[in-house]
Design an enzyme around this catalytic site. Sequence first.
Site, mmCIF file in Angstrom:
data_model
loop_
_atom_site.group_PDB
_atom_site.id
_atom_site.type_symbol
_atom_site.label_atom_id
_atom_site.label_comp_id
_atom_site.label_asym_id
_atom_site.label_seq_id
_atom_site.Cartn_x
_atom_site.Cartn_y
_atom_site.Cartn_z
ATOM 1 N N HIS A 1 0.884 -5.648 -7.476
ATOM 2 C CA HIS A 1 0.495 -7.100 -7.627
ATOM 3 C C HIS A 1 1.336 -7.462 -8.806
ATOM 4 O O HIS A 1 0.841 -7.824 -9.817
ATOM 5 C CB HIS A 1 -0.697 -7.347 -7.744
ATOM 6 C CG HIS A 1 -1.367 -7.059 -6.388
ATOM 7 N ND1 HIS A 1 -1.699 -8.363 -5.400
ATOM 8 C CD2 HIS A 1 -2.176 -5.931 -5.762
ATOM 9 C CE1 HIS A 1 -2.364 -7.593 -4.408
ATOM 10 N NE2 HIS A 1 -2.532 -6.633 -4.517
ATOM 11 N N CYS B 1 2.098 -5.633 -1.735
ATOM 12 C CA CYS B 1 1.123 -5.043 -1.154
ATOM 13 C C CYS B 1 0.609 -4.909 0.146
ATOM 14 O O CYS B 1 1.479 -4.124 0.875
ATOM 15 C CB CYS B 1 -0.202 -5.287 -2.038
ATOM 16 S SG CYS B 1 -1.624 -4.131 -2.124
ATOM 17 N N GLU C 1 2.029 -10.592 -9.165
ATOM 18 C CA GLU C 1 1.622 -11.946 -9.735
ATOM 19 C C GLU C 1 0.428 -11.877 -10.783
ATOM 20 O O GLU C 1 0.224 -12.903 -11.186
ATOM 21 C CB GLU C 1 1.018 -12.653 -8.464
ATOM 22 C CG GLU C 1 -0.112 -12.125 -7.945
ATOM 23 C CD GLU C 1 -0.309 -10.811 -7.009
ATOM 24 O OE1 GLU C 1 -1.185 -10.458 -6.632
ATOM 25 O OE2 GLU C 1 0.731 -10.278 -6.898
#
Length: 246
Positions: A222, A121, A224
């Site tokens: 993202h 990002c 994660e």
Amino acid sequence: MAAPLIGLSMYQETASWGAWKNVPSSLLPHAYVESVTRAGGVPLLLPQHLERDSDDLRAEAEEVVGVLHGLILTGGPDIDPVGYGAVRHLDTDSPRKERDAWEFALLAAAMARNVPVLAICRGFQLLNAARGGTLRQHLPDESVFGDAHRQQLGQYAAVRIDLDPAAPPGRALGTQIIAWCHHHQGIDKLGEGLQSSGNAPDGLIEAAWMPEKDYVVGVQWHPEEDSKPELFRSLTDAATRYAKGR
């Protein structure tokens, strides 16, 4: 061999917890740590701690990267438009100049050593700026993009990403994914050496890589926040190869 050491850059923000209010803090969402650990790496947090634009900062970054096997440039607030030669848009976040300088220094040290880099990002945008690329500062200003990539502050938007399976990160993720996005900025001109390898349906570049490097991958979403470990596993695999070869 031991698990590879993966450095993660950190937010520099004011935070509150327990009895402590509005404390200047170095922090990082724990999902990053969990993602690296699940992928077989050892996460090392890398807070910015020196004055920006100093020789000491660059020397410290080189020393830190010297012990790493991989680097993750994490998400966060917008980078300073000065970093890509632009005037700040009214909707661009207030600059975090110290964080920008630290991450630019970490990236430069990693690139010089061919340390594997995953840029996420904000990190992808910083990578692009470091290579001479530019950013669209506020996607809602352009009708083709609108609010598709950040529909609400603090809430991720589900975006379909079409990936090139012959290039990272498509080699690890396949031809199409649903990704979690939270960005109001995006890539405009790609930086030198970067090649697009993934796009949203509106045409916005969501992934890129550097073919001349062993592993430099940028993603606008993202990963994660996704339970799938493939992208982080591709980083730790590259970090393991780097550790064996140095």
